[in-house]
Design a protein around this motif. Structure first.
Motif, PDB file in Angstrom:
ATOM      1  N   PHE A  54       0.844  -1.207   0.000  1.00 15.91           N
ATOM      2  CA  PHE A  54       0.000   0.000   0.000  1.00 15.91           C
ATOM      3  C   PHE A  54       0.875   1.252   0.000  1.00 15.91           C
ATOM      4  O   PHE A  54       0.726   2.134  -0.855  1.00 15.91           O
ATOM      5  N   PHE A  55       1.801   1.335   0.952  1.00 14.85           N
ATOM      6  CA  PHE A  55       2.648   2.521   1.048  1.00 14.85           C
ATOM      7  C   PHE A  55       3.635   2.619  -0.108  1.00 14.85           C
ATOM      8  O   PHE A  55       3.930   3.720  -0.588  1.00 14.85           O
ATOM      9  N   ALA A  56       4.162   1.480  -0.577  1.00 10.59           N
ATOM     10  CA  ALA A  56       5.113   1.506  -1.693  1.00 10.59           C
ATOM     11  C   ALA A  56       4.453   2.062  -2.950  1.00 10.59           C
ATOM     12  O   ALA A  56       5.035   2.900  -3.659  1.00 10.59           O
TER      13      ALA A  56
ATOM     14  N   VAL B 120       4.916  -8.016  20.631  1.00  6.98           N
ATOM     15  CA  VAL B 120       6.112  -8.459  19.931  1.00  6.98           C
ATOM     16  C   VAL B 120       5.884  -8.604  18.428  1.00  6.98           C
ATOM     17  O   VAL B 120       6.734  -8.207  17.616  1.00  6.98           O
ATOM     18  N   ILE B 121       4.751  -9.149  18.010  1.00  6.36           N
ATOM     19  CA  ILE B 121       4.464  -9.311  16.583  1.00  6.36           C
ATOM     20  C   ILE B 121       4.320  -7.947  15.907  1.00  6.36           C
ATOM     21  O   ILE B 121       4.796  -7.739  14.780  1.00  6.36           O
ATOM     22  N   VAL B 122       3.680  -7.000  16.591  1.00  4.56           N
ATOM     23  CA  VAL B 122       3.539  -5.647  16.050  1.00  4.56           C
ATOM     24  C   VAL B 122       4.916  -5.020  15.835  1.00  4.56           C
ATOM     25  O   VAL B 122       5.163  -4.362  14.813  1.00  4.56           O
ATOM     26  N   SER B 123       5.831  -5.239  16.774  1.00  7.39           N
ATOM     27  CA  SER B 123       7.182  -4.693  16.664  1.00  7.39           C
ATOM     28  C   SER B 123       7.918  -5.270  15.458  1.00  7.39           C
ATOM     29  O   SER B 123       8.613  -4.557  14.728  1.00  7.39           O
ATOM     30  N   VAL B 124       7.764  -6.557  15.239  1.00  5.41           N
ATOM     31  CA  VAL B 124       8.403  -7.202  14.087  1.00  5.41           C
ATOM     32  C   VAL B 124       7.795  -6.689  12.784  1.00  5.41           C
ATOM     33  O   VAL B 124       8.515  -6.446  11.802  1.00  5.41           O
ATOM     34  N   ILE B 125       6.487  -6.504  12.757  1.00  4.72           N
ATOM     35  CA  ILE B 125       5.804  -6.002  11.562  1.00  4.72           C
ATOM     36  C   ILE B 125       6.336  -4.623  11.175  1.00  4.72           C
ATOM     37  O   ILE B 125       6.642  -4.354  10.008  1.00  4.72           O
ATOM     38  N   ILE B 126       6.469  -3.736  12.153  1.00  9.55           N
ATOM     39  CA  ILE B 126       6.963  -2.377  11.890  1.00  9.55           C
ATOM     40  C   ILE B 126       8.362  -2.424  11.287  1.00  9.55           C
ATOM     41  O   ILE B 126       8.654  -1.724  10.298  1.00  9.55           O
ATOM     42  N   ALA B 127       9.230  -3.240  11.853  1.00  7.07           N
ATOM     43  CA  ALA B 127      10.608  -3.341  11.355  1.00  7.07           C
ATOM     44  C   ALA B 127      10.647  -3.909   9.935  1.00  7.07           C
ATOM     45  O   ALA B 127      11.397  -3.426   9.076  1.00  7.07           O
ATOM     46  N   MET B 128       9.849  -4.929   9.664  1.00 11.40           N
ATOM     47  CA  MET B 128       9.838  -5.557   8.339  1.00 11.40           C
ATOM     48  C   MET B 128       9.281  -4.604   7.275  1.00 11.40           C
ATOM     49  O   MET B 128       9.801  -4.549   6.153  1.00 11.40           O
ATOM     50  N   VAL B 129       8.254  -3.858   7.624  1.00 11.09           N
ATOM     51  CA  VAL B 129       7.680  -2.895   6.681  1.00 11.09           C
ATOM     52  C   VAL B 129       8.684  -1.795   6.378  1.00 11.09           C
ATOM     53  O   VAL B 129       8.893  -1.413   5.217  1.00 11.09           O
ATOM     54  N   TRP B 130       9.338  -1.277   7.409  1.00 10.91           N
ATOM     55  CA  TRP B 130      10.338  -0.212   7.235  1.00 10.91           C
ATOM     56  C   TRP B 130      11.469  -0.669   6.317  1.00 10.91           C
ATOM     57  O   TRP B 130      11.977   0.102   5.506  1.00 10.91           O
ATOM     58  N   GLN B 131      11.846  -1.929   6.445  1.00 11.78           N
ATOM     59  CA  GLN B 131      12.948  -2.448   5.638  1.00 11.78           C
ATOM     60  C   GLN B 131      12.564  -2.631   4.173  1.00 11.78           C
ATOM     61  O   GLN B 131      13.401  -2.464   3.275  1.00 11.78           O
ATOM     62  N   ALA B 132      11.298  -2.929   3.898  1.00 14.21           N
ATOM     63  CA  ALA B 132      10.914  -3.353   2.542  1.00 14.21           C
ATOM     64  C   ALA B 132      10.310  -2.257   1.674  1.00 14.21           C
ATOM     65  O   ALA B 132      10.379  -2.354   0.445  1.00 14.21           O
ATOM     66  N   ILE B 133       9.709  -1.242   2.264  1.00 15.68           N
ATOM     67  CA  ILE B 133       8.953  -0.258   1.482  1.00 15.68           C
ATOM     68  C   ILE B 133       9.792   0.370   0.376  1.00 15.68           C
ATOM     69  O   ILE B 133       9.368   0.456  -0.782  1.00 15.68           O
ATOM     70  N   GLY B 134      11.001   0.817   0.703  1.00 15.40           N
ATOM     71  CA  GLY B 134      11.820   1.564  -0.251  1.00 15.40           C
ATOM     72  C   GLY B 134      12.139   0.787  -1.512  1.00 15.40           C
ATOM     73  O   GLY B 134      12.095   1.331  -2.628  1.00 15.40           O
ATOM     74  N   TYR B 135      12.462  -0.483  -1.354  1.00 11.93           N
ATOM     75  CA  TYR B 135      12.837  -1.310  -2.507  1.00 11.93           C
ATOM     76  C   TYR B 135      11.690  -1.399  -3.513  1.00 11.93           C
ATOM     77  O   TYR B 135      11.876  -1.180  -4.720  1.00 11.93           O
ATOM     78  N   TYR B 136      10.500  -1.689  -3.030  1.00 17.96           N
ATOM     79  CA  TYR B 136       9.359  -1.846  -3.926  1.00 17.96           C
ATOM     80  C   TYR B 136       8.859  -0.494  -4.428  1.00 17.96           C
ATOM     81  O   TYR B 136       8.338  -0.399  -5.548  1.00 17.96           O
ATOM     82  N   MET B 137       9.035   0.551  -3.642  1.00 10.94           N
ATOM     83  CA  MET B 137       8.677   1.886  -4.102  1.00 10.94           C
ATOM     84  C   MET B 137       9.509   2.271  -5.318  1.00 10.94           C
ATOM     85  O   MET B 137       8.987   2.782  -6.315  1.00 10.94           O
ATOM     86  N   VAL B 138      10.815   2.011  -5.270  1.00 10.96           N
ATOM     87  CA  VAL B 138      11.698   2.322  -6.394  1.00 10.96           C
ATOM     88  C   VAL B 138      11.319   1.504  -7.629  1.00 10.96           C
ATOM     89  O   VAL B 138      11.325   2.015  -8.756  1.00 10.96           O
ATOM     90  N   MET B 139      10.975   0.243  -7.435  1.00 12.31           N
ATOM     91  CA  MET B 139      10.563  -0.598  -8.561  1.00 12.31           C
ATOM     92  C   MET B 139       9.293  -0.063  -9.216  1.00 12.31           C
ATOM     93  O   MET B 139       9.175  -0.014 -10.449  1.00 12.31           O
ATOM     94  N   TYR B 140       8.326   0.367  -8.410  1.00 15.74           N
ATOM     95  CA  TYR B 140       7.073   0.875  -8.960  1.00 15.74           C
ATOM     96  C   TYR B 140       7.252   2.257  -9.580  1.00 15.74           C
ATOM     97  O   TYR B 140       6.558   2.599 -10.547  1.00 15.74           O
TER      98      TYR B 140
END
Length: 291
Positions: free
Chosen positions: A85-87, A157-177
């Motif tokens: 969504f954010f990407a 704990v799951i919410v914390s992991v979700i935030i970290a994983m989203v932060w790590q991945a958004i930029g890569y897919y944003m650049v691709m799109y």
């Protein structure tokens, strides 16, 4: 005829080294995992006892494994939806809107993707620190009193992991799109604008359909890779046993000496990822639009 045969031999010789390596280091180990899942064996013991499907029967009645797979599915669904969504939204804004420093934003958003999971885990562990972490400090500032949320403990704990994983991945897919959206001819948007289509209509009727093939491909790739990334983030960020996912459960069984049981878990995760990939491809299929 001779030239055709010579060309075939040449292509076979070129492909053979890669095919042999793939077979030796991918196909054979995978087949061995399936074979070992039918045996009972210690991690360092040469003795094997054939038990058939007993490992799988025990696995599907194991509450810890079921919980681990539930956590895996929760991470796949949540992280995928938020990330894509954010990407897509950020890519559309940076591509269509006249914003200065687009290359700067590309670099800034892409930086998390080049960091290792260990580094990201260290960053977010500092952010989540209960006593003086940035997140609790911000909450304390707005609430007017000291907030001590244990972000890496249950139930956050799951919410914390979700935030970290989203932060790590958004930029890569944003650049691709952004790359895909930049290839859409501006004349299409101008024609749509003359017909009375607003920005949102153009986005849903033009942009998304024209880059759908890219979205579909990256979606399948991301969902499958999330299974592995969830394990890495949980391993690096979370205390042992606090929040297991499928692969961390598998490794825990191997460390406990239950090698055959661990391989059975690996088989289930492998089949789950394969079926999930097929399901995503089936759900997202649609007629390809050309520019």
């Amino acid at each position: 005829m001779r030239s055709s045969k010579s060309r075939g031999r040449f292509l076979a010789l070129c492909v053979a080294p890669a095919a042999i390596l793939y077979f030796v280091f991918m196909i054979l180990p995978t087949l061995n995992v399936f074979r070992m899942s039918l045996f009972e064996r210690g991690a360092y013991s040469p003795t094997e006892t054939f038990v058939g499907t007993a490992n799988f029967k025990a696995l599907f009645s194991d509450v810890k494994f079921i919980t681990a797979m539930q956590n895996t599915i929760l991470l796949i669904v949540t992280v995928t939806i938020i990330t894509f969504f954010f990407a897509i939204v950020f890519a559309a804004i940076l591509t269509r809107e006249k914003i200065k420093g687009q290359n700067f934003f590309r670099i800034v958003f892409y930086i998390p993707n080049i960091l290792s999971v260990v580094v990201i885990a260290g960053i977010f562990s500092a952010i989540y620190k209960p006593e003086n972490g940035m997140l609790n400090s911000i909450l304390s500032f707005f609430k007017g009193e000291t907030v001590m949320v244990l972000w890496k403990d249950q139930p956050m704990v799951i919410v914390s992991v979700i935030i970290a994983m989203v932060w790590q991945a958004i930029g890569y897919y944003m650049v691709m799109y952004m790359a895909s959206m930049s290839a859409v001819p501006e004349s299409l948007y101008e024609s749509a604008g003359l017909d009375g289509a607003g920005r949102l209509t153009q986005f849903f009727q033009l942009t998304l359909p024209l880059i759908w093939t890219n979205i579909r491909t990256t979606l399948t790739f991301f969902i499958i890779s999330t299974i592995n990334m969830a394990f890495l983030f949980v391993k690096a960020m979370v205390a042992k046993g606090m929040a297991d996912v499928g692969l961390s459960f598998m490794y825990a069984q191997k460390d406990a000496g239950l090698y055959g049981y661990s391989m059975a878990a690996g088989v289930v995760i492998f089949l789950f990822s394969f079926l999930l990939s097929a399901l995503v491809n089936w759900v997202t299929r649609r007629e390809v639009l050309e520019m």
